[in-house]
Design a protein around this motif. Structure first.
Motif, PDB file in Angstrom:
ATOM      1  N   THR A   1      -0.892 -12.228  45.658  1.00  0.00           N
ATOM      2  CA  THR A   1      -0.592 -13.588  46.119  1.00  0.00           C
ATOM      3  C   THR A   1      -0.041 -14.433  44.985  1.00  0.00           C
ATOM      4  N   TYR A   2      -0.660 -14.333  43.818  1.00  0.00           N
ATOM      5  CA  TYR A   2      -0.209 -15.106  42.663  1.00  0.00           C
ATOM      6  C   TYR A   2       1.222 -14.734  42.285  1.00  0.00           C
ATOM      7  N   VAL A   3       1.485 -13.439  42.173  1.00  0.00           N
ATOM      8  CA  VAL A   3       2.808 -12.963  41.763  1.00  0.00           C
ATOM      9  C   VAL A   3       3.873 -13.344  42.789  1.00  0.00           C
ATOM     10  N   ASP A   4       3.571 -13.133  44.060  1.00  0.00           N
ATOM     11  CA  ASP A   4       4.537 -13.475  45.105  1.00  0.00           C
ATOM     12  C   ASP A   4       4.827 -14.973  45.132  1.00  0.00           C
ATOM     13  N   THR A   5       3.808 -15.776  44.836  1.00  0.00           N
ATOM     14  CA  THR A   5       3.960 -17.233  44.898  1.00  0.00           C
ATOM     15  C   THR A   5       4.692 -17.793  43.694  1.00  0.00           C
ATOM     16  N   PHE A   6       4.255 -17.411  42.504  1.00  0.00           N
ATOM     17  CA  PHE A   6       4.755 -18.071  41.303  1.00  0.00           C
ATOM     18  C   PHE A   6       5.747 -17.258  40.473  1.00  0.00           C
ATOM     19  N   ASP A   7       5.686 -15.951  40.549  1.00  0.00           N
ATOM     20  CA  ASP A   7       6.625 -15.138  39.771  1.00  0.00           C
ATOM     21  C   ASP A   7       7.885 -14.800  40.569  1.00  0.00           C
ATOM     22  N   PHE A   8       7.704 -14.507  41.857  1.00  0.00           N
ATOM     23  CA  PHE A   8       8.834 -14.155  42.698  1.00  0.00           C
ATOM     24  C   PHE A   8       9.301 -15.307  43.575  1.00  0.00           C
ATOM     25  N   GLY A   9       8.492 -16.331  43.680  1.00  0.00           N
ATOM     26  CA  GLY A   9       8.854 -17.471  44.521  1.00  0.00           C
ATOM     27  C   GLY A   9       9.736 -18.440  43.760  1.00  0.00           C
ATOM     28  N   LYS A  10      11.054 -18.321  43.949  1.00  0.00           N
ATOM     29  CA  LYS A  10      12.002 -19.161  43.204  1.00  0.00           C
ATOM     30  C   LYS A  10      11.754 -20.647  43.416  1.00  0.00           C
ATOM     31  N   LYS A  11      11.348 -21.019  44.638  1.00  0.00           N
ATOM     32  CA  LYS A  11      11.130 -22.426  44.944  1.00  0.00           C
ATOM     33  C   LYS A  11       9.702 -22.875  44.665  1.00  0.00           C
TER      34      LYS A  11
ATOM     35  N   GLU B   1       8.975 -35.840  41.409  1.00  0.00           N
ATOM     36  CA  GLU B   1       9.734 -35.271  42.522  1.00  0.00           C
ATOM     37  C   GLU B   1       9.805 -33.749  42.418  1.00  0.00           C
ATOM     38  N   ASN B   2       9.939 -33.231  41.198  1.00  0.00           N
ATOM     39  CA  ASN B   2       9.953 -31.780  40.999  1.00  0.00           C
ATOM     40  C   ASN B   2       8.636 -31.168  41.447  1.00  0.00           C
TER      41      ASN B   2
ATOM     42  N   SER C   1       5.336 -29.090  48.357  1.00  0.00           N
ATOM     43  CA  SER C   1       5.759 -29.104  49.760  1.00  0.00           C
ATOM     44  C   SER C   1       6.015 -27.712  50.309  1.00  0.00           C
ATOM     45  N   LYS C   2       6.245 -26.747  49.424  1.00  0.00           N
ATOM     46  CA  LYS C   2       6.532 -25.382  49.855  1.00  0.00           C
ATOM     47  C   LYS C   2       5.266 -24.533  50.006  1.00  0.00           C
ATOM     48  N   LEU C   3       4.107 -25.089  49.654  1.00  0.00           N
ATOM     49  CA  LEU C   3       2.858 -24.317  49.699  1.00  0.00           C
ATOM     50  C   LEU C   3       1.892 -24.928  50.717  1.00  0.00           C
ATOM     51  N   ASP C   4       1.835 -24.331  51.886  1.00  0.00           N
ATOM     52  CA  ASP C   4       0.943 -24.776  52.952  1.00  0.00           C
ATOM     53  C   ASP C   4      -0.429 -24.147  52.737  1.00  0.00           C
ATOM     54  N   PRO C   5      -1.472 -24.963  52.541  1.00  0.00           N
ATOM     55  CA  PRO C   5      -2.821 -24.414  52.306  1.00  0.00           C
ATOM     56  C   PRO C   5      -3.302 -23.472  53.405  1.00  0.00           C
ATOM     57  N   LYS C   6      -2.787 -23.640  54.620  1.00  0.00           N
ATOM     58  CA  LYS C   6      -3.196 -22.768  55.722  1.00  0.00           C
ATOM     59  C   LYS C   6      -2.661 -21.349  55.555  1.00  0.00           C
ATOM     60  N   GLN C   7      -1.591 -21.231  54.773  1.00  0.00           N
ATOM     61  CA  GLN C   7      -0.954 -19.931  54.582  1.00  0.00           C
ATOM     62  C   GLN C   7      -1.095 -19.390  53.162  1.00  0.00           C
ATOM     63  N   ASN C   8      -1.342 -20.273  52.226  1.00  0.00           N
ATOM     64  CA  ASN C   8      -1.418 -19.869  50.815  1.00  0.00           C
ATOM     65  C   ASN C   8      -2.515 -20.676  50.129  1.00  0.00           C
ATOM     66  N   LEU C   9      -3.513 -19.997  49.573  1.00  0.00           N
ATOM     67  CA  LEU C   9      -4.646 -20.712  48.981  1.00  0.00           C
ATOM     68  C   LEU C   9      -4.237 -21.616  47.822  1.00  0.00           C
TER      69      LEU C   9
ATOM     70  N   LYS D   1      -2.427 -29.657  46.406  1.00  0.00           N
ATOM     71  CA  LYS D   1      -2.874 -30.877  47.085  1.00  0.00           C
ATOM     72  C   LYS D   1      -3.904 -31.624  46.235  1.00  0.00           C
ATOM     73  N   ALA D   2      -4.796 -30.878  45.589  1.00  0.00           N
ATOM     74  CA  ALA D   2      -5.781 -31.507  44.708  1.00  0.00           C
ATOM     75  C   ALA D   2      -5.081 -32.224  43.557  1.00  0.00           C
ATOM     76  N   MET D   3      -4.072 -31.596  43.004  1.00  0.00           N
ATOM     77  CA  MET D   3      -3.316 -32.214  41.917  1.00  0.00           C
ATOM     78  C   MET D   3      -2.629 -33.490  42.378  1.00  0.00           C
ATOM     79  N   MET D   4      -2.032 -33.466  43.568  1.00  0.00           N
ATOM     80  CA  MET D   4      -1.370 -34.657  44.077  1.00  0.00           C
ATOM     81  C   MET D   4      -2.370 -35.779  44.345  1.00  0.00           C
ATOM     82  N   LEU D   5      -3.561 -35.432  44.787  1.00  0.00           N
ATOM     83  CA  LEU D   5      -4.608 -36.434  44.986  1.00  0.00           C
ATOM     84  C   LEU D   5      -5.014 -37.077  43.660  1.00  0.00           C
ATOM     85  N   ALA D   6      -5.115 -36.258  42.605  1.00  0.00           N
ATOM     86  CA  ALA D   6      -5.466 -36.789  41.281  1.00  0.00           C
ATOM     87  C   ALA D   6      -4.359 -37.700  40.763  1.00  0.00           C
TER      88      ALA D   6
END
Length: 202
Positions: A76-86, A153-154, A160-168, A174-179
């Motif tokens: 999950t980590y690799v697919d999200t942050f290493d291979f996930g261009k966006k 904005e970045n 915006s590309k990471l939905d908690p329902k689909q990706n932990l 979301k926690a970071m944006m709340l802070a």
């Protein structure tokens, strides 16, 4: 309005914001065995948070993380942050890619950190989100604010590309944006006369 309790010159809210940044920075680490084993120890620290929404998002991440197999966690980590261009964690890559402008942003960040006594190793670029969050957890709000004003904005684009329902990892974002919202950072400010003079870049 939330009551502010002063503790050692720093309000309780400010302390919680910094702790939230610390959590988010750490939880964005690569999930090796040592990291996975450390998650249980984080629960007591998480329980000390009083911000219920921030706490809930981080708790949701821990709940989901602790039932994942090591292989699935890493995948999950690799697919999200290493291979996930966006959804990679290098915040200036989203707008500048490998262009010259990104080099200016990286130099700005490196110099800004250095100016405030925070030194980034050669292992990570200064626009790496966990590094930015670690910096924010160690300095005063007026010091970290220009960084997040500049790149909000970045960061929002990644979130915006990471939905908690689909990706932990969406829970961490979301926690970071709340802070950030708690710190009053809700609108991007690209340039500032105070921190973006030509001489600042070296």
């Amino acid at each position: 309005m939330t009551q502010i309790i002063e503790m050692g010159g720093e309000s309780m809210i400010e302390q919680e914001i910094k702790l939230g940044f610390q959590f988010c920075s750490y939880l964005l680490s690569y999930p090796n065995q040592e990291f996975i084993e450390s998650l249980e120890d984080l629960q007591e620290e998480l329980d000390s948070l009083s911000n219920s929404k921030l706490k809930e998002e981080l708790q949701q991440f821990l709940n989901k993380a602790t039932i994942l197999s090591t292989a699935d966690f890493i995948s999950t980590y690799v697919d999200t942050f290493d291979f996930g261009k966006k959804t990679n964690l290098y915040v200036t890559y989203m707008t500048n890619g490998e262009q010259r402008e990104r080099g200016m942003d990286l130099l700005f960040l490196k110099n800004y950190y250095k100016l405030h006594g925070f030194h980034v190793t050669d292992k990570e670029l200064p626009d790496y989100l966990p590094v930015m969050l670690e910096f924010a957890s160690q300095v005063e709000q007026e010091t970290f604010r220009p960084i997040f004003d500049r790149y909000l904005e970045n960061i929002k684009e990644i979130e915006s590309k990471l939905d908690p329902k689909q990706n932990l990892y969406g829970h961490i974002m979301k926690a970071m944006m709340l802070a950030l919202k708690e710190a009053g950072i809700t609108k991007a400010v690209r340039r500032s006369e105070e921190i973006c003079t030509n001489s600042f870049y070296g």
